[in-house]
Design an enzyme around this catalytic site. Structure first.
Site, short mmCIF file in Angstrom:
data_model
loop_
_atom_site.label_atom_id
_atom_site.label_comp_id
_atom_site.label_asym_id
_atom_site.label_seq_id
_atom_site.Cartn_x
_atom_site.Cartn_y
_atom_site.Cartn_z
N ASN A 61 -52.10 -68.19 98.06
CA ASN A 61 -53.14 -68.95 97.35
C ASN A 61 -52.57 -69.60 96.09
OD1 ASN A 61 -55.70 -68.45 98.89
ND2 ASN A 61 -55.06 -66.35 98.57
N LEU A 74 -60.13 -55.10 86.52
CA LEU A 74 -60.04 -55.41 85.09
C LEU A 74 -61.19 -54.77 84.32
CD1 LEU A 74 -59.10 -59.14 85.62
CD2 LEU A 74 -57.60 -57.40 84.62
N ASN A 105 -62.13 -65.10 90.18
CA ASN A 105 -61.44 -64.22 91.14
C ASN A 105 -61.75 -64.69 92.55
OD1 ASN A 105 -60.07 -61.73 92.05
ND2 ASN A 105 -62.10 -61.12 92.74
N HIS A 164 -62.25 -63.53 96.34
CA HIS A 164 -62.54 -62.31 97.09
C HIS A 164 -62.92 -62.67 98.53
CE1 HIS A 164 -63.51 -58.19 97.84
NE2 HIS A 164 -64.75 -58.48 98.19
N GLU A 210 -59.60 -69.45 102.54
CA GLU A 210 -59.31 -69.11 101.14
C GLU A 210 -58.63 -70.26 100.42
OE1 GLU A 210 -58.62 -64.26 101.04
OE2 GLU A 210 -56.90 -65.58 101.29
#
Length: 224
Positions: free
Chosen positions: A17, A108, A125, A127, A198
């Site tokens: 990614n 985090l 983020n 996911h 993604e």
């Protein structure tokens, strides 16, 4: 012309990614400047991808912090918080506008999130699941197993804002991925399908966040 948005990328693994973001940036399709790639795993191939693109890298591992504390729940928590505080310091030293967690396998805590919020750095983020489903690790495998058991007929991928609850921040981009009966939907094949989605979602999520940052900067300059 607007200056590129400063982006820090956090990774733990292969970095495919990250590579998509690098490629789109080099092609002039994504208005970001990747200021650093940080990994919590020394052998993450994403670090090599960054080095090949002349992007500064940093390896920041939790083990050093765990060694300084007893192996109790309280000790492990203290180590994670110290690690996160130092991670925040490392990230903020580069003065990024945003942080993208692209396959970063570390939860985090507020010790990381609060300093970045104070500095007005946006954190997103990636996911590989739909909002509220399969939070945490191994989401693709868990979704595939649930499909085989007849519990679900689709999963998905999302980019979301990061908060202290794992994978529960506000979704920015969501893509559904249906399971197809009769297709070769073994886990390996399905993972490839998810990764292809993604790559698209990452670029869209980064771009939307860039747009949001620019709007806020313009609003700030007009109010000043």
């Amino acid at each position: 012309m607007d200056t590129p948005i400063r982006l820090t990328v956090l990774i733990s693994g292969n970095g495919s990614n990250l590579q998509t973001v690098i490629d789109q940036t080099v092609a002039g399709q994504l208005p970001v400047n990747i200021v650093r790639v940080l990994s919590n795993r020394k052998d993450a191939f994403g670090l090599e991808r960054a080095r090949r693109a002349s992007i500064p890298t940093h390896y920041h591992n939790l083990v050093k912090y765990k060694k300084q504390h007893p192996a109790t729940p309280e000790g492990i928590q203290a180590a994670r918080e110290e690690y996160d505080a130092e991670l925040a310091r490392l990230v903020l030293a580069d003065k990024p506008d945003m942080v993208a967690c692209l396959g970063f396998m570390h939860v985090l805590s507020p010790r990381f999130l609060e300093p970045l919020e104070t500095a007005k750095v946006k954190i997103i983020n990636l996911h590989p699941a739909l909002p509220g489903a399969f939070n945490g690790a191994h989401a693709i495998e868990r979704a595939h197993a649930a499909w085989l058991e007849g519990k679900i007929d689709k999963t998905g991928v999302m980019i979301h804002k990061v908060i202290s609850e794992v994978d529960m921040g506000t979704p920015i981009v969501v893509r559904e991925i249906p399971f197809v009966k009769g297709e070769d939907e073994d886990l390996e094949h399905f993972e490839e399908k998810v990764h292809a989605v993604e790559w698209e979602v990452v670029i869209e999520g980064v771009q939307l966040t860039v747009d949001e940052i620019r709007k806020e900067k313009k609003r700030g300059s007009t109010e000043a």
